[in-house]
Design an enzyme around this catalytic site. Structure first.
Site, PDB file in Angstrom:
ATOM      1  N   ALA A 506      18.235  10.575 -18.527  1.00  0.00           N
ATOM      2  CA  ALA A 506      17.012  10.295 -17.750  1.00  0.00           C
ATOM      3  C   ALA A 506      15.780  10.436 -18.639  1.00  0.00           C
ATOM      4  O   ALA A 506      14.921   9.550 -18.683  1.00  0.00           O
ATOM      5  CB  ALA A 506      16.926  11.229 -16.545  1.00  0.00           C
ATOM      6  N   ARG A 623      10.208  17.655 -14.663  1.00  0.00           N
ATOM      7  CA  ARG A 623       9.900  16.757 -13.554  1.00  0.00           C
ATOM      8  C   ARG A 623      11.186  16.108 -13.038  1.00  0.00           C
ATOM      9  O   ARG A 623      12.010  15.627 -13.808  1.00  0.00           O
ATOM     10  CB  ARG A 623       8.939  15.662 -14.003  1.00  0.00           C
ATOM     11  N   ASN A 626      13.949  11.743  -9.177  1.00  0.00           N
ATOM     12  CA  ASN A 626      14.448  11.363  -7.856  1.00  0.00           C
ATOM     13  C   ASN A 626      15.069  12.596  -7.224  1.00  0.00           C
ATOM     14  O   ASN A 626      16.131  13.061  -7.633  1.00  0.00           O
ATOM     15  CB  ASN A 626      15.489  10.247  -8.021  1.00  0.00           C
ATOM     16  N   THR A 629      18.879  11.908  -5.772  1.00  0.00           N
ATOM     17  CA  THR A 629      20.009  11.809  -6.706  1.00  0.00           C
ATOM     18  C   THR A 629      20.128  13.095  -7.536  1.00  0.00           C
ATOM     19  O   THR A 629      21.233  13.524  -7.868  1.00  0.00           O
ATOM     20  CB  THR A 629      19.864  10.587  -7.637  1.00  0.00           C
ATOM     21  N   GLN A 633      23.344  15.693  -7.868  1.00  0.00           N
ATOM     22  CA  GLN A 633      23.952  16.183  -9.102  1.00  0.00           C
ATOM     23  C   GLN A 633      24.169  17.691  -9.029  1.00  0.00           C
ATOM     24  O   GLN A 633      25.216  18.199  -9.416  1.00  0.00           O
ATOM     25  CB  GLN A 633      23.061  15.858 -10.311  1.00  0.00           C
ATOM     26  N   LYS A 696      13.462  16.681 -17.976  1.00  0.00           N
ATOM     27  CA  LYS A 696      14.461  17.443 -18.741  1.00  0.00           C
ATOM     28  C   LYS A 696      15.905  17.038 -18.450  1.00  0.00           C
ATOM     29  O   LYS A 696      16.782  17.273 -19.277  1.00  0.00           O
ATOM     30  CB  LYS A 696      14.316  18.935 -18.443  1.00  0.00           C
ATOM     31  N   VAL A 698      19.150  16.698 -15.255  1.00  0.00           N
ATOM     32  CA  VAL A 698      19.803  17.634 -14.337  1.00  0.00           C
ATOM     33  C   VAL A 698      21.318  17.478 -14.231  1.00  0.00           C
ATOM     34  O   VAL A 698      21.944  18.125 -13.413  1.00  0.00           O
ATOM     35  CB  VAL A 698      19.235  17.522 -12.905  1.00  0.00           C
ATOM     36  N   GLU A 700      23.978  18.430 -16.000  1.00  0.00           N
ATOM     37  CA  GLU A 700      24.902  19.533 -16.291  1.00  0.00           C
ATOM     38  C   GLU A 700      24.511  20.860 -15.632  1.00  0.00           C
ATOM     39  O   GLU A 700      25.373  21.652 -15.279  1.00  0.00           O
ATOM     40  CB  GLU A 700      24.994  19.797 -17.805  1.00  0.00           C
TER      41      GLU A 700
END
Ligand code: MOS
Length: 744
Positions: A506, A623, A626, A629, A633, A696, A698, A700
């Site tokens: 991302a 930040r 979404n 989604t 995760q 950053k 998300v 993992e």
């Protein structure tokens, strides 16, 4: 028009997925398609003396049986076919390369037939004669022979000495079994022979350009003759980072027969490839009576194959996360006669942080401190390993918001103190940490005069929401509605992308899109400024933005021109820009994501049955593009953490070197009835350093710490500390007094 970044947008590919319009690797058709079925080794180590395919070849519809003896040419030097994710040490495995058997369920022949059922039936008729050799598959039998790999992090201070003189110590071994990937979509490849020496490959993978490079290496093909596509992936989680053997087998078939070939692995065959290695994690913590850590040591011993050194960072987290003047870690590998282990969601951290966070809980018990309080006393605003400040770190806020949402303040400190009818209630918590990585990506944007946007990149969407995130970033950066944006991805002919993994996608692809959109803005501005009495006269690219279908002064939005008018005026049918993410390595900051996980378990006191009734995961990951989604995760990571804590375990019969529960009836994963209340909180974490949008990633972080929060909750419920996963009811059924106590 409000932007879509930061909101809960449903997947733009959701409708295609639920209606079946989304095509997966094993669903692409071609006339004259041939189906391949795998013959897998039933021995664990040795040599193939002969393969008798006569009976298989007599079955009507069988076309050929490929083995190492009659396969098409393959590269012999391992440097020629190394994939991007291959470990530095050793030689990657290629199916049907030679007569050596290196692990149980190794593919050793491929039956090619007119239909899948015939191929599979005929595969059962292939007789293989082996010369067996001795083998070992048990990590626990090889611990003494494990050798140190990777350069250990530079030790900090003298951990052994600090540990010896610490007022309070805790040391223990935490044991994690091998876990196998069970994504909904098994590995599959459809390879189309185009007749002109070119191959079009549909493969289930996390990296189409990685597969392209690997296939070209293995078969000595030119990149322009191999196109790899993976438009949809039914879950991969690390299993598809490296090219798996289905794609090599399908290519072998296509090159031999000069026809299209499809190979779909069965669920059982999935147990012949990628898995998280079993590990023993040795933690030692020393602290003052007041709860200040003074010594941290972490030694991990992991299994690998004999042909490759696979290792991940299990131990670095213990060194970086908490304030401690002294720290030391070692990572060791024990080579076994197994397939090379691989990545599985938060590789290294899922295992290492499990041990660290259970050890912290045990230390908190020894110190008679609340586990959140212990973590606050050891909180570090700097990465303890690099001694650098973080680009952002809101872990403190994760603890606060997570605890509040969970109701942690109402916890009784003593174990076995909380009950609900016949069930003991336990509350446990843990920290989670992962890296906020970025990789070089490129993206192309095509803006057409009718207001349509196409954004493309070779990256795959492994189910994480990449289609949607790319569409959102492109829409917002161009000031266009989301519905105007089409995303193209999962195609090796598109702008460059490394594998989708490590939670770097991302941030990295968004960065490339921001750059490409910036170039479009520049071109639009230049064109707008050629218009008579342009309202944008004198403005520079940084002074304008694209919003609501117009290009406008950032300071004074009334100075604006519709993009459509600009393009018409300049006679532009389309503007096309391709840019890289071009980020500069920031070596002045540490970059991590964090979480605080709180779990409630209810344990049937007589039966030992454990239910995870509530989980709150508070995540700080910069930040969030979404929130829908991203929350999915995290939720998926929590579910997997429940599986890791309570269910998942490959059961190997070491006399045969074979995984015995190679199916999802006997290899337990959480099902709906196991999952109750999961709450995801995203803590605000502005980060103006890491990249233009402060992203950053998300993927993992959701799994990290979850298994330890649950293990800690089980201890709190029962007073029994189970350190070897999964925590099954037989381990809890030990009579009181026999429970292990490792704190000293
Ligand atoms: Mo990542 S290991 O590809 O879930």
């Amino acid at each position: 028009m409000a932007g879509s970044i930061g909101t809960a947008i449903s997947r733009v590919d959701g409708r295609a997925k639920v209606t079946g319009r989304a095509k997966y690797a094993g669903e692409f058709a071609a006339s004259g398609l041939v189906h391949g079925a795998v013959v897998a080794s039933t021995i664990t180590r040795g040599r193939i003396v002969g393969i008798d395919a006569a009976a298989a070849l007599q079955v009507e519809g069988v076309i050929d049986v490929l083995t190492h003896a009659n396969r098409p040419q393959m590269a012999s030097r391992d440097d020629d076919y190394r994939d991007d994710v291959a470990p530095d040490g050793g030689a990657p495995f290629r199916p049907l390369y030679d007569d050596k058997v290196r692990f149980n369920r190794q593919p050793i022949a491929l039956v090619l037939a007119d239909d899948a059922e015939t191929a599979r039936f005929a595969a059962t008729l292939v007789r293989v004669h082996y010369e067996q050799a001795g083998f070992t598959t048990d990590l626990h039998a090889e611990l003494a022979h494990a050798r140190t790999v990777d350069k250990p992090e530079k030790p900090r201070g003298d951990a052994a000495k600090a540990l010896a003189s610490a007022a309070v110590r805790h040391q223990a071994d935490y044991v994690i079994p091998a876990e196998y990937h069970n994504p909904m979509e098994p590995f599959a490849a459809t390879v189309i022979w185009n007749g002109d020496g070119k191959l079009t490959i549909y493969d289930k993978t996390q990296g189409v350009q990685n597969v392209q490079q690997y296939v070209c290496g293995v078969f000595g093909l030119a990149p322009e003759n191999v196109r790899v596509m993976s438009p949809f992936v039914g879950g991969a989680f690390g299993s598809g980072l490296r090219p798996e053997f289905e794609v090599v087998l399908a290519c072998l078939g296509a090159l031999k027969l000069r026809r299209p070939v499809r190979v779909v692995l069965s669920r059982e065959e999935m147990y012949g490839l990628c898995y998280r290695p079993a590990t023993v994690e040795r933690l030692a913590l020393g602290a003052s009576q007041a709860g200040a850590l003074d010594a941290v040591t972490h030694e991990a011993i992991a299994m690998t194959s004999r042909h490759e050194d696979f290792s991940r960072n299990d131990t670095g987290w213990a060194e970086l996360l908490y304030k401690s003047a002294n720290a030391r870690s070692v990572h060791k590998l024990a080579a076994l006669d197994v397939a090379t282990p691989g990545d599985m969601r938060a590789p290294g951290a899922a295992s290492g942080v499990y041990a660290l966070e259970c050890a912290m809980d045990e230390l908190a018990v020894a110190l008679k401190l609340d586990p959140v309080e212990l973590r606050l006393r050891c909180y570090s605003d700097r990465d303890q390993s690099s001694n650098q400040p973080y680009s952002s770190k809101q872990l403190r806020e994760c603890y606060r918001q997570g605890a509040e949402a969970f109701g942690w303040a109402k916890r009784s400190a003593a174990p076995r103190a909380m009950r609900d009818g016949h069930e003991l209630v336990g509350w446990g918590m843990a920290s989670g940490v992962w890296e906020a990585l970025q990789m070089p990506f490129a993206a192309r944007i095509v803006l057409t005069a009718n207001g349509h946007v196409e954004v493309s990149c070779a990256v795959t969407d492994i189910g994480t929401g990449t289609y949607t995130v790319m569409a959102q970033v492109a829409a917002d950066m161009l000031g266009m509605p989301l519905s105007a944006v089409d995303v193209k991805l999962g195609d090796s002919s598109l702008p460059r992308s490394p594998v989708e993994g490590g939670s770097w996608t991302a941030a990295s692809v968004a960065h490339a899109i921001v750059n490409a959109a910036g170039d479009i803005r520049k071109e639009l501005l230049a064109a707008a400024q050629t218009m008579p009495s342009s309202p944008l006269e004198g403005l520079r690219p940084d002074d304008v933005l694209l919003a609501d279908g117009a290009i406008a002064s950032a300071r004074n939005p009334t100075r604006s021109v519709a993009v459509a008018d600009v393009m018409r005026h300049a006679g532009l049918e389309r503007i096309e820009k391709e840019r890289g993410s071009d980020f500069e390595e920031d070596d002045k900051h540490a970059h991590n994501t964090h979480s605080a996980v709180f779990a409630e378990v209810k344990v049937d006191e007589e039966l030992g049955v454990i239910r995870v009734t509530r989980v709150v995961s508070a995540v700080a990951a910069g930040r969030i593009i979404n929130t829908k989604t991203a929350a999915s995760q995290i939720m998926g990571g929590v579910v997997w953490g429940i599986g890791m804590a309570l269910h998942e375990e490959a059961l190997v019969d070491h006399r045969f070197g074979r995984v015995m529960n190679a199916n999802i009836a006997e290899y337990h994963v959480p099902v709906n009835a196991d999952i109750h209340d999961i709450k995801v909180i995203f803590v605000e974490e502005p980060d103006s350093v890491i990249n233009p949008l402060g992203i950053k990633g998300v993927g993992e972080i959701g799994i990290v710490g979850v298994a330890s929060a649950i293990a800690n909750a089980v201890y709190h419920a029962t007073g029994q500390r189970v350190r070897d996963l999964p925590i099954t009811l037989d381990k809890l059924a030990r009579p009181a007094g026999e429970s292990m106590s490792g704190s000293d």
